[in-house]
Design an enzyme around this catalytic site. Structure first.
Site, PDB file in Angstrom:
ATOM      1  CD  GLU A  77      -2.693  -1.345   0.151  1.00 19.35           C
ATOM      2  OE1 GLU A  77      -2.707  -0.030  -0.535  1.00 19.35           O
ATOM      3  OE2 GLU A  77      -3.176  -2.367  -0.527  1.00 19.35           O
ATOM      4  CG  ASP A 122       2.629  -7.344  -5.713  1.00 20.96           C
ATOM      5  OD1 ASP A 122       1.815  -6.986  -4.242  1.00 20.96           O
ATOM      6  OD2 ASP A 122       2.224  -8.485  -6.526  1.00 20.96           O
TER       7      ASP A 122
HETATM    8 ZN   LIG Z   1      -2.530  -2.571  -4.327  1.00 21.92          ZN
END
Ligand SMILES: [Zn+2]
Length: 410
Positions: free
Chosen positions: A277, A358
């Site tokens: 996030e 990611d």
């Molecule tokens: Zn995401």
């Protein structure tokens, strides 16, 4: 073009868009029983895998039923001159063009909502319940509905009234004023989403003291994200499914973790999700999304401006007295092929952002706990691990678990 021709083009668009959705769903369903990729073999044991297949099939059947029902109702409504009736009803209640427009949309939206509510009730209290996901109660369900309606009436009503008013005072140029209005609205709601909208439905609390908070704090410090911008939300009051998201910007930026996520995952995995996030924040994804959707809104409104004064579109949907609101309905349907393309491009962008987030988590924290967290979250929500590639390209906002696994392992 005659109104009749436009009417049949609208009907063709409605049927075509239904057919495309059904074909995609059918392609996707053909892969429900595919073997699980070996990289993901540890996600499901035999029992849970069977349960996930049942869940996919129950949802697919339900969605086919719902959309077929809505197709039939929509076509009946068109052929029975439903819009003409709604327009007359609205005009019998008020002579004011703005009030009539609001009433017209009120009738259409309320009617649609009454028709779809039994389906969403069934989805929550029968399907989700059967698979153990549902935590909501009928009282909460209807309270959410009520709040949703109030929000639509107030916010939607004010926006629509202003747009019709712009159209009255500036004619073809109304789209520029409307664009400014939507831009201001989008910036404010994006920025203050967590402060204005979320509290209507959920409680948000700061992270409580303990091991997890200490671990999050040390990661947050290492990447310069402030702990006071991290909140926990009581998602467990509606569903056992877990989630986390980033919202807002500037002083209002925040990461929200579901309490279900904190229950389901180990501390390292939670930090890895948080790192993902933070990646969305560091890569400016909210701001880029906002900017792109503002450009799209501008383009849509400009097209609407070219379109809205043509009386043929109101006449095509059976409304005798041409108006902004009748034109808007016809435009909304005829715009579908363009919005299909822009939705697709937005989902491409969204999947690209997920990879970037990611990768950020992998670079600033670690890949392994993110992999195990994604696997756990997939298991706990009985995710489809073998979606059809075309379905993914058109519908998925996130890459598949396998794609994310491969990217994180690379
Ligand atoms: Zn995401």
């Amino acid at each position: 073009m005659t109104p009749q021709l436009v009417f049949y083009i609208i009907i063709a668009f409605i049927i075509l868009s239904f057919a495309i959705d059904q074909i995609l769903d059918w392609l996707n369903a053909k892969h429900f029983d595919d073997p699980i990729p070996k990289e993901l073999s540890d996600v499901y044991d035999a029992d849970t895998y069977r349960k996930s297949q049942d869940y996919k099939k129950a949802n697919a059947r339900f969605s086919a039923l719902t959309s077929s029902f809505m197709l039939v109702v929509t076509l009946l409504f068109f052929f029975a001159d439903g819009f003409g009736f709604a327009d007359q009803l609205a005009r019998s209640l008020s002579n004011n063009e703005i009030v009539a427009g609001l009433l017209f949309f009120g009738i259409i939206i309320l009617g649609t909502d009454i028709l779809t509510t039994p389906f969403s009730y069934y989805k929550t209290f029968v399907i989700e319940e059967r698979f153990g996901f549902n935590k909501s109660t009928p009282a909460l369900f209807f309270m959410d509905k009520l709040k949703g309606w109030l929000m639509t009436i107030i916010v939607g009503g004010v926006l629509l009234a202003l747009v019709i008013w712009f159209y009255q005072i500036s004619g073809a140029l109304f789209w520029l004023y409307a664009w400014v209005l939507f831009a201001v609205f989008a910036v404010v709601t994006n920025m203050f989403y967590a402060r204005l909208i979320v509290p209507l439905f959920n409680k948000q609390t700061p992270l409580s003291e303990g091991d997890l908070r200490t671990k999050i704090e040390s990661y947050a410090n290492s990447v310069g994200f402030k702990l006071k911008n991290i909140f926990v939300i009581d998602g467990s009051k509606r569903s056992t499914k877990a989630n986390a998201y980033f919202s807002g910007f500037g002083s209002e930026k925040r990461i929200t973790l579901y309490d279900t996520l904190i229950n389901d995952l180990e501390d390292e995995e939670i930090v890895a999700v948080l790192a993902h996030e933070v990646g969305h924040y560091r890569k400016n994804h909210i701001i880029i999304n906002l900017f792109v959707s503002l450009l799209l809104t501008g383009f849509t409104l400009w097209l609407l401006g070219l379109f809205i004064s043509q009386e043929v579109f109101a006449l095509a949907i059976g409304v005798d007295q041409p108006s902004f609101h009748a034109g808007l309905i016809a435009f909304g349907i005829l715009y579908a092929p363009i919005s299909g393309i822009t939705d697709f491009l937005m989902s491409v962008l969204s999947r690209k952002f997920e990879y970037q987030a990611d990768n950020y988590a992998k670079e600033t924290y670690a890949a392994q706990p993110l992999i195990t967290s994604l696997k756990k979250l997939s298991r706990n929500s009985l995710s489809n691990l073998t979606p059809h590639p075309l379905y993914v390209k058109l519908h998925y906002s996130h890459p598949t678990l396998l794609q994310r696994y491969k990217n994180l392992k690379a």
